[in-house]
Design a protein around this motif. Structure first.
Motif, PDB file in Angstrom:
ATOM      1  N   LEU A   6       0.838  -1.184   0.000  1.00  0.00           N
ATOM      2  CA  LEU A   6       0.000   0.000   0.000  1.00  0.00           C
ATOM      3  C   LEU A   6       0.876   1.237   0.000  1.00  0.00           C
ATOM      4  N   THR A   7       0.425   2.299  -0.652  1.00  0.00           N
ATOM      5  CA  THR A   7       1.108   3.580  -0.495  1.00  0.00           C
ATOM      6  C   THR A   7       0.767   4.121   0.892  1.00  0.00           C
ATOM      7  N   ALA A   8       1.509   5.125   1.322  1.00  0.00           N
ATOM      8  CA  ALA A   8       1.256   5.710   2.634  1.00  0.00           C
ATOM      9  C   ALA A   8      -0.167   6.246   2.730  1.00  0.00           C
ATOM     10  N   TRP A   9      -0.630   6.925   1.671  1.00  0.00           N
ATOM     11  CA  TRP A   9      -1.954   7.532   1.721  1.00  0.00           C
ATOM     12  C   TRP A   9      -3.065   6.503   1.596  1.00  0.00           C
ATOM     13  N   GLU A  10      -2.833   5.409   0.884  1.00  0.00           N
ATOM     14  CA  GLU A  10      -3.819   4.332   0.849  1.00  0.00           C
ATOM     15  C   GLU A  10      -4.002   3.740   2.244  1.00  0.00           C
ATOM     16  N   ARG A  11      -2.904   3.530   2.938  1.00  0.00           N
ATOM     17  CA  ARG A  11      -2.989   2.956   4.290  1.00  0.00           C
ATOM     18  C   ARG A  11      -3.703   3.912   5.238  1.00  0.00           C
ATOM     19  N   VAL A  64       8.030   8.973   3.910  1.00  0.00           N
ATOM     20  CA  VAL A  64       7.200   8.721   5.089  1.00  0.00           C
ATOM     21  C   VAL A  64       6.204   9.873   5.242  1.00  0.00           C
ATOM     22  N   VAL A  65       5.000   9.540   5.646  1.00  0.00           N
ATOM     23  CA  VAL A  65       3.974  10.535   5.967  1.00  0.00           C
ATOM     24  C   VAL A  65       3.715  10.458   7.467  1.00  0.00           C
ATOM     25  N   THR A  66       3.768  11.594   8.149  1.00  0.00           N
ATOM     26  CA  THR A  66       3.534  11.626   9.589  1.00  0.00           C
ATOM     27  C   THR A  66       2.348  12.535   9.898  1.00  0.00           C
ATOM     28  N   GLY A  67       1.710  12.300  11.027  1.00  0.00           N
ATOM     29  CA  GLY A  67       0.585  13.136  11.409  1.00  0.00           C
ATOM     30  C   GLY A  67      -0.230  12.507  12.514  1.00  0.00           C
ATOM     31  N   ASP A 115       6.485   4.665   2.982  1.00  0.00           N
ATOM     32  CA  ASP A 115       6.004   4.351   1.638  1.00  0.00           C
ATOM     33  C   ASP A 115       7.158   3.801   0.808  1.00  0.00           C
ATOM     34  N   SER A 116       7.083   2.510   0.472  1.00  0.00           N
ATOM     35  CA  SER A 116       8.184   1.860  -0.240  1.00  0.00           C
ATOM     36  C   SER A 116       8.293   2.292  -1.695  1.00  0.00           C
ATOM     37  N   SER A 117       7.290   3.018  -2.213  1.00  0.00           N
ATOM     38  CA  SER A 117       7.369   3.481  -3.598  1.00  0.00           C
ATOM     39  C   SER A 117       8.257   4.718  -3.746  1.00  0.00           C
ATOM     40  N   PHE A 118       8.701   5.293  -2.643  1.00  0.00           N
ATOM     41  CA  PHE A 118       9.618   6.435  -2.669  1.00  0.00           C
ATOM     42  C   PHE A 118      10.990   5.951  -2.222  1.00  0.00           C
TER      43      PHE A 118
END
Length: 286
Positions: free
Chosen positions: A60-65, A110-113, A128-131
């Motif tokens: 999954l991408t970070a935003w999908e998760r 990585v997306v944080t929040g 996110d492993s796609s980056f």
């Protein structure tokens, strides 16, 4: 419920002929990389990107998760603009970073929040492993450390989803320093009474597996995830022995006491909400 779902007869798309391929919109269909079944992408998305046939957990991408996990419209992103530089002047590094920005829409891997999970406010980091294959550089380490510090400051439980090939070679020792920085942030968070859950996804390797990914209060993983430090071939050559077929899988680590649970994606939100509620009632997190 899960048993009922997988007990149902599923309809799969048939392999289109050469002529009919011309009529199929791009991106409509996808093939499972594990069982090779062809299915409609929207059906896979409804199933949290888990193959209905073989149960393989696709990345999954970070935003999908985040979309699957957090209550709708509640997620607030932190440090969105923080991004990597080229401290060692590594040839071509900046161009590769820019290419990944364009491809993923992210400034870093990585997306944080923070956001609500079943009505409970939770801080998180989602890799996110796609980056850059989720590789850990200075910016990623800084974002994760800041997220843990924010969780500490606001007395929030913290969860991290890891997906990484390890430290980012283009930043040399600066990337390795992030192992210590993030681990110290986790230690301070723990000493203050904070709850940290680590959810390892495929793959979690190298310096990430050897630092913050493995030191949560709960250490979980998705089914079939590759988790380890050095590669299988390197270990076999070093010890001059063949390793078990399932070596470095989530199931192998669970069997040998290195994980608390292997968690199916369908069960994840319910499990996390239950744990967060339990610790709040117990007084560990206010």
């Amino acid at each position: 419920m899960l048993k009922d779902f997988f007990g149902k007869k599923r309809k799969y798309a048939t392999i289109p002929s050469e002529q009919s391929k011309l009529d199929i919109p791009e991106g409509l269909m996808k093939k499972c990389t594990n069982c090779r079944k062809i299915y409609y992408r929207k059906e896979m998305n409804k199933n949290f990107n888990v193959c209905p046939n073989c149960d393989y957990h696709h990345p999954l991408t970070a935003w999908e998760r985040i979309e699957y996990l957090f209550d709708e419209g509640t997620f607030e992103e932190w440090d969105k603009q923080l991004t990597s530089t080229n401290p060692l002047q590594f040839p071509g590094y900046e161009e590769k970073i820019e290419k990944d920005r364009q491809k993923t829409g992210l400034n870093e891997g990585v997306v944080t929040g923070k956001g609500l999970i079943d009505g409970q406010m939770i801080a998180c980091s989602v890799m996110d492993s796609s980056f850059r294959m989720g590789s850990m550089g200075s910016a990623m380490g800084e974002k994760i450390a800041r997220a843990i510090e924010n969780a500490n400051e606001h007395s929030l439980p913290f969860i991290i989803f890891t997906a990484s090939g390890g430290a980012r070679m283009q930043e040399g020792v600066l990337s390795l320093m992030q192992m210590a920085k993030t681990s110290v942030a986790v230690k301070r968070f723990s000493e203050a009474g904070g709850l940290m859950i680590s959810m390892m996804t495929h793959p979690t390797t190298g310096g990430v597996s050897a630092s913050f990914a493995s030191i949560g209060d709960y250490n979980f993983a998705e089914p079939g995830a590759l988790i380890g430090f050095a590669g299988r071939r390197i270990i076999e050559q070093t010890i001059n022995e063949d390793l078990p077929e399932d070596f470095q899988t989530a199931e192998f680590l669970l069997k040998h006491g290195q994980l608390d649970k292997v968690v199916h994606r369908h069960e994840m939100k319910t499990l996390l909400a239950t744990l967060f509620a339990m610790h709040q009632k117990g007084g560990g997190i206010s």
